[in-house]
Every structure is written in structure tokens, then in C-alpha cells.
Design an enzyme around this catalytic site. Structure first.
Site, PDB file in Angstrom:
ATOM      1  N   THR A 136       0.811  -1.217   0.000  1.00 14.05           N
ATOM      2  CA  THR A 136       0.000   0.000   0.000  1.00 14.05           C
ATOM      3  C   THR A 136       0.850   1.275   0.000  1.00 14.05           C
ATOM      4  OG1 THR A 136      -1.639  -1.229   1.258  1.00 14.05           O
ATOM      5  CG2 THR A 136      -1.891   1.162   1.227  1.00 14.05           C
ATOM      6  N   GLU A 137       0.376   2.272  -0.749  1.00 13.14           N
ATOM      7  CA  GLU A 137       1.032   3.589  -0.774  1.00 13.14           C
ATOM      8  C   GLU A 137       0.011   4.651  -0.377  1.00 13.14           C
ATOM      9  OE1 GLU A 137       2.585   3.936  -4.755  1.00 13.14           O
ATOM     10  OE2 GLU A 137       4.074   2.358  -4.390  1.00 13.14           O
ATOM     11  N   GLY A 139      -0.959   7.111  -1.896  1.00 12.29           N
ATOM     12  CA  GLY A 139      -1.816   7.475  -3.036  1.00 12.29           C
ATOM     13  C   GLY A 139      -2.912   6.458  -3.314  1.00 12.29           C
ATOM     14  N   HIS A 188       1.588  -4.857 -15.520  1.00 14.03           N
ATOM     15  CA  HIS A 188       2.729  -5.574 -16.105  1.00 14.03           C
ATOM     16  C   HIS A 188       4.082  -4.932 -15.805  1.00 14.03           C
ATOM     17  CE1 HIS A 188       0.051  -8.268 -18.102  1.00 14.03           C
ATOM     18  NE2 HIS A 188      -0.644  -7.242 -18.559  1.00 14.03           N
ATOM     19  N   GLU A 251      -4.052 -14.121   2.625  1.00 13.40           N
ATOM     20  CA  GLU A 251      -4.306 -13.050   3.591  1.00 13.40           C
ATOM     21  C   GLU A 251      -5.808 -12.905   3.842  1.00 13.40           C
ATOM     22  OE1 GLU A 251      -2.714  -9.205   2.459  1.00 13.40           O
ATOM     23  OE2 GLU A 251      -3.361  -8.285   4.354  1.00 13.40           O
ATOM     24  N   ARG A 252      -6.577 -12.995   2.779  1.00 13.27           N
ATOM     25  CA  ARG A 252      -8.035 -12.810   2.922  1.00 13.27           C
ATOM     26  C   ARG A 252      -8.667 -13.952   3.711  1.00 13.27           C
ATOM     27  NH1 ARG A 252      -8.176 -10.284  -3.191  1.00 13.27           N
ATOM     28  NH2 ARG A 252      -7.287  -8.311  -2.465  1.00 13.27           N
ATOM     29  N   GLN A 345     -23.761  -3.398  22.620  1.00 12.64           N
ATOM     30  CA  GLN A 345     -25.118  -3.021  23.035  1.00 12.64           C
ATOM     31  C   GLN A 345     -25.536  -3.802  24.288  1.00 12.64           C
ATOM     32  OE1 GLN A 345     -26.296  -0.592  21.274  1.00 12.64           O
ATOM     33  NE2 GLN A 345     -28.232  -0.347  22.372  1.00 12.64           N
ATOM     34  N   GLY A 349     -23.186   0.582  28.905  1.00 13.15           N
ATOM     35  CA  GLY A 349     -22.078   1.528  29.128  1.00 13.15           C
ATOM     36  C   GLY A 349     -20.741   0.828  29.273  1.00 13.15           C
ATOM     37  N   GLY A 372      -6.238  -5.899   3.559  1.00 10.45           N
ATOM     38  CA  GLY A 372      -6.169  -7.064   2.662  1.00 10.45           C
ATOM     39  C   GLY A 372      -7.132  -6.998   1.493  1.00 10.45           C
TER      40      GLY A 372
HETATM   41  C1  LIG Z   1      -4.383  -1.509  10.346  1.00 11.78           C
HETATM   42  C2  LIG Z   1      -3.998  -1.697   8.920  1.00 11.78           C
HETATM   43  C3  LIG Z   1      -2.948  -2.544   8.601  1.00 11.78           C
HETATM   44  C4  LIG Z   1      -2.537  -2.681   7.267  1.00 11.78           C
HETATM   45  N1  LIG Z   1      -1.447  -3.460   6.978  1.00 11.78           N
HETATM   46  C5  LIG Z   1      -0.943  -3.455   5.710  1.00 11.78           C
HETATM   47  C6  LIG Z   1       0.283  -4.132   5.409  1.00 11.78           C
HETATM   48  O1  LIG Z   1       0.886  -4.802   6.262  1.00 11.78           O
HETATM   49  N2  LIG Z   1       0.779  -4.038   4.149  1.00 11.78           N
HETATM   50  C7  LIG Z   1       0.146  -3.325   3.155  1.00 11.78           C
HETATM   51  O2  LIG Z   1       0.651  -3.275   2.045  1.00 11.78           O
HETATM   52  N3  LIG Z   1      -1.024  -2.686   3.427  1.00 11.78           N
HETATM   53  C8  LIG Z   1      -1.581  -2.729   4.674  1.00 11.78           C
HETATM   54  N4  LIG Z   1      -2.758  -2.069   4.951  1.00 11.78           N
HETATM   55  C9  LIG Z   1      -3.398  -1.305   3.881  1.00 11.78           C
HETATM   56  C10 LIG Z   1      -4.695  -1.899   3.360  1.00 11.78           C
HETATM   57  O3  LIG Z   1      -4.445  -3.045   2.598  1.00 11.78           O
HETATM   58  C11 LIG Z   1      -5.380  -0.775   2.560  1.00 11.78           C
HETATM   59  O4  LIG Z   1      -5.803   0.204   3.508  1.00 11.78           O
HETATM   60  C12 LIG Z   1      -6.544  -1.248   1.754  1.00 11.78           C
HETATM   61  O5  LIG Z   1      -6.104  -2.079   0.710  1.00 11.78           O
HETATM   62  C13 LIG Z   1      -7.340  -0.071   1.133  1.00 11.78           C
HETATM   63  O6  LIG Z   1      -6.508   0.831   0.517  1.00 11.78           O
HETATM   64  P1  LIG Z   1      -6.621   2.403   0.861  1.00 11.78           P
HETATM   65  O7  LIG Z   1      -6.599   2.527   2.327  1.00 11.78           O
HETATM   66  O8  LIG Z   1      -5.610   3.125   0.093  1.00 11.78           O
HETATM   67  O9  LIG Z   1      -8.066   2.827   0.398  1.00 11.78           O
HETATM   68  P2  LIG Z   1      -8.475   3.290  -1.106  1.00 11.78           P
HETATM   69  O10 LIG Z   1      -7.942   2.313  -2.075  1.00 11.78           O
HETATM   70  O11 LIG Z   1      -8.136   4.717  -1.269  1.00 11.78           O
HETATM   71  O12 LIG Z   1     -10.060   3.135  -1.023  1.00 11.78           O
HETATM   72  C14 LIG Z   1     -10.883   4.124  -0.391  1.00 11.78           C
HETATM   73  C15 LIG Z   1     -12.337   3.693  -0.552  1.00 11.78           C
HETATM   74  O13 LIG Z   1     -12.661   3.599  -1.945  1.00 11.78           O
HETATM   75  C16 LIG Z   1     -13.198   2.330  -2.214  1.00 11.78           C
HETATM   76  N5  LIG Z   1     -12.797   1.864  -3.550  1.00 11.78           N
HETATM   77  C17 LIG Z   1     -11.555   1.818  -4.080  1.00 11.78           C
HETATM   78  N6  LIG Z   1     -11.586   1.273  -5.298  1.00 11.78           N
HETATM   79  C18 LIG Z   1     -12.882   0.963  -5.557  1.00 11.78           C
HETATM   80  C19 LIG Z   1     -13.563   0.354  -6.651  1.00 11.78           C
HETATM   81  N7  LIG Z   1     -12.911  -0.071  -7.737  1.00 11.78           N
HETATM   82  N8  LIG Z   1     -14.904   0.196  -6.564  1.00 11.78           N
HETATM   83  C20 LIG Z   1     -15.579   0.607  -5.474  1.00 11.78           C
HETATM   84  N9  LIG Z   1     -14.990   1.176  -4.400  1.00 11.78           N
HETATM   85  C21 LIG Z   1     -13.660   1.345  -4.439  1.00 11.78           C
HETATM   86  C22 LIG Z   1     -12.597   1.405  -1.168  1.00 11.78           C
HETATM   87  O14 LIG Z   1     -13.381   0.236  -1.010  1.00 11.78           O
HETATM   88  C23 LIG Z   1     -12.630   2.320   0.045  1.00 11.78           C
HETATM   89  O15 LIG Z   1     -13.903   2.299   0.605  1.00 11.78           O
HETATM   90  C24 LIG Z   1      -3.217  -1.982   6.255  1.00 11.78           C
HETATM   91  C25 LIG Z   1      -4.314  -1.162   6.594  1.00 11.78           C
HETATM   92  C26 LIG Z   1      -4.707  -1.022   7.888  1.00 11.78           C
HETATM   93  C27 LIG Z   1      -5.859  -0.129   8.205  1.00 11.78           C
END
Ligand SMILES: Cc1cc2nc3c(=O)[nH]c(=O)nc-3n(C[C@H](O)[C@H](O)[C@H](O)COP(=O)(O)OP(=O)(O)OC[C@H]3O[C@@H](n4cnc5c(N)ncnc54)[C@H](O)[C@@H]3O)c2cc1C
Length: 387
Positions: A136-137, A139, A188, A251-252, A345, A349, A372
Site C-alpha cells: 500500500t502507498e 496514493g 505488467h 491473507e483474505r 449493546q 455503558g 487485505g
Molecule cells: C491496520 C492496517 C494494517 C494494514 N497493513 C498493511 C500491510 O501490512 N501491508 C500493506 O501493504 N497494506 C496494509 N494495509 C493497507 C490496506 O491493505 C489498505 O488500507 C486497503 O487495501 C485499502 O486501501 P486504501 O486505504 O488506500 O483505500 P483506497 O484504495 O483509497 O479506497 C478508499 C475507498 O474507496 C473504495 N474503492 C476503491 N476502489 C474501488 C472500486 N474499484 N470500486 C468501489 N470502491 C472502491 C474502497 O473500497 C474504500 O472504501 C493496512 C491497513 C490497515 C488499516
């Protein structure tokens, strides 16, 4: 922990005697080594590094990996039993942090050379090094094909520039399995590099503060002209995207197991509470509305768990379950969202108070439908199969 054998009893489709032995070992480990300290570790935002070594010693880290790299081979249900019992710590963060190797190492196992496997898998399974996965980045995380971190070849070195965020175990990882762009735009042009944290140009943010999973350290990782030996490339250049997608399946599945256990623990806590707490002169379990709530919670937990197990068994049999894993993750999250909400619920409290298990389960749960691959991304995958 002794190696697993093929002794699944007929009446138990998924777990046999040796799975139960593993389960008991991990349960004892959690009781002795984790539960007495978990509140403190949650507040501290990490658990001691020494826990990796302890977990390695009893086979937790090596479960499911080849013996040659220090692992204990076994079917998928050994890994599930371990994951379920680690969740009995009541801390998703602990399970995620200790388990980050399970998303970082499989790409090395699938795409790495023998030398890479020995170098990057063995010390992690021994609890000597910490491994994290960095896809993840800032962006965007969902749109993996558009990631921006670049790796440009200069002789025998890749020069990497970019950053990764939300990386579980990222603050103290010794190595990251990192997705980089080595080619043109799109899927790619992506490769996987193992980057060691002592590489020049590698730096880490302070711990990111999160809604839940407090006991896992989560970081942003910066790669500024970071120099990585070419020998750290996994597989062919520009072939990383498919390895990443394959890795997501494991992972999933684990995230579905975590969601099911989050719901299970919230249900167990609720069942205990309704037997103690009184209102209007009777126990909470005396109200039909409460009993029905508990019935709905139990139904969701059992249905979701059975579906997840079924999919796991099919994966173990070598069947492609991309659609079904996405369904299992989403359904498990629907179940855990509802069950943890209702558990809070039922506790009233107290359910909102620190120190009560359902409060943490409720917070930890929120991450599961995002990490994931989000619920929406899972739905896009399922749609491709059915529409
Ligand atoms: C606690 C935690 C631990 C994590 N650990 C890791 C790790 O170890 N390594 C790693 O690489 N990443 C990790 N992640 C990152 C995680 O995999 C990402 O947060 C996740 O994949 C979503 O990416 P994003 O946060 O950039 O959201 P975005 O991709 O910006 O998405 C934002 C929203 O837009 C929606 N969206 C995006 N594309 C579409 C589409 N095509 N159609 C409909 N809706 C869409 C998404 O469902 C979401 O609701 C972690 C995240 C958390 C919160």
C-alpha cells in the site's frame, strides 16, 4: 510441537487429533505468555520483540512452512487453528503483528530462488528477524496496478524511490517484501523486491495511531534512493503483480478467520454477561429481545465459520477459490460487524469502557473489512465471476 500427521477423525471434517494438539499448545502459550500482559502491550502500541522468538520455539511461526527452512509442514487447518488461538488473546493487533510473516513470506516461497528462501525465510521462522509486506502507498491501496514506487536498475543494484504506508510490523521489520514499479504503467510493470531495513535510503515513520489493532506497530516506510541488490528481486522482473494477487488469497482467508474469531469472542463475552447482569429485577438473559439477539449472533458466527472452513478445505484440495474467498471475507466481516455491535449493546455503558473485551473487539473489528482488500474490492472480484 510435534509434526502434524494425517489423522483427521471422520466425525470432524476439518480438524483431527494433531490439529487439536497444536490448538492446545497455542492456547497454553496465549494464556501464559500473552494474556497477562496484553493490556499493557495494547497501550504501548507493540508487544516485546522477544515474543517472536518464543512463538518460534513452539512452532507457531513455522506452522505450514517447509521443514527445510525451519517450518512445520501441515495442511491449512493447522494454520487456521494457530490463527484462531492467537485471536484468543483478544487482540487483533497481537495476531496481526506476530503473523505479519504470513503475508510477507509466501511471495518469497512462491517466487524466490533457493538462496533467497534460505536467506529470507529461515531467520524469520526462527524468530530472529521480523518480516512485513509493503504494497500500500499513500496514493492508494486498492488500485495495486497503479502503484508509484519506482525501482530503477543501475548495474547490480536497484535504486528505489517512493513510500509505503499502513505497513503492519513496519516500525521494526528487518525486511519488507515490497511492491515496486520496474516497468511501464499498469500491472505488467510491477516487481517484488525484498528490501532490508539496513539498506541505505530506508527510513521509517513513528508508529501510526489507529482505531484498533493497537498492539501491532504500523508504519509508513520511506525509500529515498534506497539501494537494493539486484539479487533481492523475486522471480522475473515485471511479474510481481500476479504473485501479489495470489498472496492476497491467503491473507483474505486469515482475515476471514480473524473476523469469525472476533465475532466468536464477542458472543462468548455476551453469553457470560447476560448470565450475570441484572436489570428490572432479572438477568439480562431473561429478556426475550436479548435472547433473540444472542441467537442471531450465534447463527452468524456458525454459518460464517463453516463457510470459511469449507473454502479452506477446497483451497487445500488445490481448487481455485478466488471468488469464494472474497465472499468468505465479506460475509465474515458482515457477521463480525453485527456481532461486535450487538455485543457492545448488550454490555451497555461497560461495552464502551476500556478494559472490557468487547470494547477492543469492536474497535479491532473495524479494520477487517478494509485490510487485505476492502469490501468493495471483494465485490468487484466476485462480480467478475458471476456477472
Ligand atoms: C491496520 C492496517 C494494517 C494494514 N497493513 C498493511 C500491510 O501490512 N501491508 C500493506 O501493504 N497494506 C496494509 N494495509 C493497507 C490496506 O491493505 C489498505 O488500507 C486497503 O487495501 C485499502 O486501501 P486504501 O486505504 O488506500 O483505500 P483506497 O484504495 O483509497 O479506497 C478508499 C475507498 O474507496 C473504495 N474503492 C476503491 N476502489 C474501488 C472500486 N474499484 N470500486 C468501489 N470502491 C472502491 C474502497 O473500497 C474504500 O472504501 C493496512 C491497513 C490497515 C488499516
Amino acid at each position: 510441537m510435534s509434526p502434524p500427521f494425517n489423522d483427521k477423525a471422520d466425525y470432524q471434517q476439518y480438524f483431527g487429533k494433531s490439529h487439536e494438539m497444536v490448538r492446545q499448545t497455542v492456547r497454553e502459550f496465549v494464556k501464559k505468555e500473552i494474556l497477562p500482559f496484553i493490556e499493557e502491550w495494547e497501550e504501548a502500541g507493540e508487544f516485546p520483540r522477544a515474543l517472536y522468538k518464543k512463538a518460534a520455539e513452539i512452532g507457531i511461526l513455522g506452522m505450514g512452512y517447509p521443514e527445510i527452512y525451519g517450518g512445520i509442514p501441515g495442511d491449512i487447518f493447522f494454520k487456521i487453528a494457530v490463527a484462531e488461538e492467537l485471536m484468543r488473546s483478544g487482540s487483533g493487533g497481537l495476531a496481526a503483528g506476530l503473523g505479519s510473516l504470513n503475508i510477507a513470506l509466501p511471495p518469497i516461497l512462491t517466487a524466490g530462488t533457493e538462496a533467497q528462501k534460505k536467506r529470507f525465510i529461515k531467520p524469520v521462522l526462527a524468530g530472529e528477524k521480523i518480516a512485513a509486506l509493503a504494497i500500500t502507498e499513500s496514493g492508494g491501496g486498492s488500485d495495486v496496478a497503479n502503484l508509484r514506487t519506482t525501482a530503477v536498475r543501475q548495474g547490480d543494484t536497484y535504486v528505489v524511490n517512493g513510500s509505503k504506508t499502513f505497513i503492519t510490523s513496519g516500525c521494526r521489520a528487518d525486511q519488507i517484501t515490497c511492491a515496486v514499479r520496474t516497468g511501464g504503467e499498469g500491472a505488467h510493470g510491477i516487481s517484488l523486491l525484498v528490501i532490508e531495513s539496513d539498506a541505505s535510503g530506508y527510513s521509517v515513520s513513528t508508529k501510526l495511531k489507529k482505531i484498533g489493532w493497537w498492539a501491532s506497530d504500523t508504519a509508513e516506510i520511506f525509500l529515498d534512493d534506497c539501494r537494493v541488490p539486484r539479487e533481492n528481486l523475486l522471480g522475473e522482473e515485471n511479474s510481481g503483480f500476479y504473485t501479489i494477487m495470489e498472496n492476497f488469497q491467503g491473507e483474505r482467508l486469515v482475515l476471514a478467520v480473524m473476523a469469525n474469531m472476533t465475532a466468536q469472542l464477542a458472543l462468548e463475552a455476551s453469553l457470560a454477561y447476560v448470565n450475570e447482569r441484572e436489570a428490572f429485577g432479572r438477568k439480562l438473559k431473561g429478556f426475550q429481545v436479548t435472547r433473540h439477539k444472542l441467537v442471531d449472533m450465534a447463527t452468524l458466527v456458525e454459518v460464517s465459520r463453516e463457510f470459511t472452513y469449507r473454502i479452506a478445505a477446497k483451497i487445500d484440495a488445490g481448487l481455485n477459490q478466488v471468488k469464494e474467498i472474497s465472499m468468505a471475507k465479506n460475509f465474515a466481516c458482515i457477521a463480525s460487524d453485527k456481532v461486535t455491535y450487538d455485543a457492545v449493546q448488550i454490555f451497555g455503558g461497560y461495552g464502551c469502557m476500556r478494559g472490557y473485551p468487547v470494547e477492543r473487539l469492536f474497535r479491532d473489528n473495524r479494520i477487517l473489512s478494509i485490510g487485505g482488500g476492502t469490501t468493495e474490492v471483494m465485490k468487484e472480484i466476485i462480480a467478475k465471476f458471476i456477472i
